[in-house]
Each structure stands twice: as structure tokens, then as C-alpha cells.
Design a protein around this motif. Structure first.
Motif, PDB file in Angstrom:
ATOM      1  N   LEU A   1       4.589  45.616  -3.712  1.00 24.82           N
ATOM      2  CA  LEU A   1       3.749  46.247  -4.727  1.00 24.82           C
ATOM      3  C   LEU A   1       2.669  45.248  -5.107  1.00 24.82           C
ATOM      4  N   TYR A   2       1.399  45.656  -4.953  1.00 24.81           N
ATOM      5  CA  TYR A   2       0.270  44.790  -5.297  1.00 24.81           C
ATOM      6  C   TYR A   2      -0.496  45.446  -6.432  1.00 24.81           C
TER       7      TYR A   2
ATOM      8  N   CYS B   1       1.208  50.518  -3.083  1.00 24.49           N
ATOM      9  CA  CYS B   1       2.499  50.413  -2.403  1.00 24.49           C
ATOM     10  C   CYS B   1       2.242  50.079  -0.936  1.00 24.49           C
ATOM     11  N   TYR B   2       2.652  48.878  -0.526  1.00 25.21           N
ATOM     12  CA  TYR B   2       2.363  48.402   0.819  1.00 25.21           C
ATOM     13  C   TYR B   2       3.626  47.888   1.512  1.00 25.21           C
ATOM     14  N   TRP B   3       3.521  47.790   2.846  1.00 28.22           N
ATOM     15  CA  TRP B   3       4.502  47.108   3.694  1.00 28.22           C
ATOM     16  C   TRP B   3       5.913  47.672   3.573  1.00 28.22           C
ATOM     17  N   GLY B   4       6.026  48.972   3.415  1.00 29.49           N
ATOM     18  CA  GLY B   4       7.347  49.587   3.384  1.00 29.49           C
ATOM     19  C   GLY B   4       7.941  49.688   4.783  1.00 29.49           C
TER      20      GLY B   4
ATOM     21  N   ARG C   1       9.075  50.805  -7.057  1.00 24.50           N
ATOM     22  CA  ARG C   1       7.730  50.252  -7.220  1.00 24.50           C
ATOM     23  C   ARG C   1       6.927  51.042  -8.254  1.00 24.50           C
ATOM     24  N   LEU C   2       7.096  52.351  -8.275  1.00 26.07           N
ATOM     25  CA  LEU C   2       6.417  53.155  -9.292  1.00 26.07           C
ATOM     26  C   LEU C   2       6.902  52.777 -10.688  1.00 26.07           C
ATOM     27  N   GLN C   3       8.189  52.553 -10.803  1.00 25.18           N
ATOM     28  CA  GLN C   3       8.771  52.166 -12.088  1.00 25.18           C
ATOM     29  C   GLN C   3       8.192  50.838 -12.567  1.00 25.18           C
TER      30      GLN C   3
END
Length: 265
Positions: free
Chosen positions: A186-187, A195-198, A217-219
Motif C-alpha cells: 500500500l503506497y 494498492c500495488y504488488w499483490g 489495505r483499504l482498512q
């Protein structure tokens, strides 16, 4: 007074560019160049490292400079840009790049977020706080994307160096029965998070891990005061984001230029 409408291509694309800029400027192993609305990131390790060109817009002069630079270095590289237009695709193909896949830009309004998914007892989503966790995070990424662990650790060195700056970047691993099987990042910049690199190891997919990492990540982004979240994904992952409320916002060009080993020598 008429309110200006934000261009989703620009907002989504610039966040991706800013994220890669952060990676490059945080790592001693990467070189970084910027020209207009485009940037280039290259590994100091030469052709075997990770090399990227990213940008927003269709300024042929800007991206031609970087394409020719990488070609002169005899380096393979990956291209990301938005908006995706037929003219851009024709231009990239004329430069010898090949389409790798479709890439979708999505967004989510955090005012609508309600965390509803509860993990089972054998699943744990954990924030990366130690070197050991960081190595596990990179191991998943290297396995999923068929990269060497050495190069992956080198490319993401900046993440490791900045684990003490959680207001900018957070890394997460997902564990199942004590084994690390997923990774994500998360950046955060201003009030927008990305939201990256999942990634989830192949044997552990379709078990809800990607959704759990996304909602985590949203939280965190919501708790940090972010208002919007952006993401880019392949078509195969689109349903995961849409199930959580993300909307298809724009399309990216995802192209690659490959140098044969004979030309590298």
C-alpha cells in the motif's frame, strides 16, 4: 463557478508514476530519469535487472528518448502508460515493443468501505515489520513473477529501508497455516492510496487471500485519512477488485521490449 473534472487517466497514471519514482529514489540499486510526463527506472545491474518506462500522455518525443536509451544499453524493459489509444499502440509497435497484456486502472471511494470479510483461523494477514518478513514478502513476489530473489530484494530495497515510515508505504504478507503465501503493498500520497504488488502463490489461489489482503489495505488507507484508492490489475484479477467495490476507471498500455541473450553479450 464550474468545477473542473479530474481526468481519471491522469490521476491513476500519475499515482503509478509517483509510486515507481518512490521505489527508484529510495534504492541505491536503481537509476532514475524523468522527462516531461515520463520516467525511466533502470537497474544498476544492467540488462538482467528490472527496467521500466512509465508515463501519462502521448508525447512521442518524451518516450522515444527513453526507448532509444534502453535499446542502446541493450536492455529489455517494460512499458506502462495511460491513456491507451490506437495511435499509441501503433507507435509502440513501430518501436519494436510487443503487447504483454491488458492492464486496467481502477479506483475506489473509501467513504463506501465497510470491512466485511473475516479470515478463517488458518489465515493471517500480517504487516511486514522485520527483515525476515521482508524476505518472505520478496520471495512470494519473485516466485509469482518468475524473478530471482536476489534481483527482487535489490529492486525493492527502498521498501526495506523505509519500513519505519508507515505513513508512506505499508507491506503485508498473508500466511496460511504459518506459511507465507501472499504479498501486497500500500503506497499513500496525500489523500490517495495505491494498492500495488499483490501476489498469491499458485497453490493457494481461490481461497480468498487476495480479497483479504485488499480489504486490509483499504482498512489501513482509511485509517490514515485517505479518501480514494487506485489500483492497476490484469483482467484475471479484475473481479477481485470489483467485488470489493472498485470501478473500472481507465486503461493502460502494457508492453515489453525484449533483448535476446545473444545481443546482450
Amino acid at each position: 463557478m464550474q468545477r473542473m473534472i479530474k481526468d481519471p487517466n491522469i490521476e491513476n497514471g500519475r499515482h503509478l508514476v509517483d509510486h515507481f519514482r518512490y521505489i527508484a529514489t529510495s534504492s541505491h540499486q536503481l537509476e532514475f530519469q524523468e522527462k516531461g510526463n515520463f520516467i525511466a527506472i533502470s537497474s544498476r545491474e544492467g540488462p538482467k535487472g528490472g527496467n521500466y518506462i512509465l508515463g501519462v500522455g502521448e508525447d512521442k518525443t518524451e518516450f522515444q528518448y527513453f526507448i532509444e536509451t534502453f535499446k542502446q544499453k541493450k536492455c529489455s524493459f517494460t512499458w506502462f502508460s495511460t491513456p491507451l489509444t490506437p495511435q499509441l499502440e501503433m507507435t509502440l509497435q513501430a518501436f519494436g515493443l510487443e503487447k504483454a497484456n491488458e492492464l486496467i486502472g481502477l479506483s475506489f471511494n473509501l467513504d463506501n468501505f465497510v470491512n466485511v470479510t473475516q479470515p478463517s483461523d488458518d489465515i493471517r494477514i500480517k504487516e511486514v515489520r522485520s527483515t525476515e518478513d521482508f524476505v518472505h514478502w520478496c520471495t512470494v513476489h519473485a516466485t509469482v513473477w518468475n524473478k530471482s530473489l536476489e534481483n527482487t530484494l535489490s529492486f525493492f530495497q527502498g521498501f526495506h529501508l523505509n519500513l519505519d515510515k508507515p505513513e508512506i508505504v505499508r507491506l503485508f504478507v498473508s500466511e496460511m497455516n504459518g506459511h507465507c503465501v501472499g504479498s501486497s503493498a500500500l503506497y499513500m500520497q496525500d489523500d490517495i492510496a495505491g494498492c500495488y504488488w499483490g501476489a498469491v502463490l499458485p497453490d493457494y489461489r481461490k481461497k480468498g487471500l487476495a480479497t483479504l489482503m485488499l480489504e486490509k489495505r483499504l482498512q489501513v488507507a482509511q485509517a490514515q485519512g485517505c479518501k480514494k484508492v487506485v489500483a492497476q490489475c490484469l483482467p484475471s484479477s479484475k473481479k477481485i477488485f470489483q467485488k470489493s467495490g472498485f470501478l473500472h476507471e481507465c486503461d493502460f498500455a502494457l508492453y515489453r521490449y525484449k533483448i535476446s541473450q545473444e545481443n546482450v553479450r
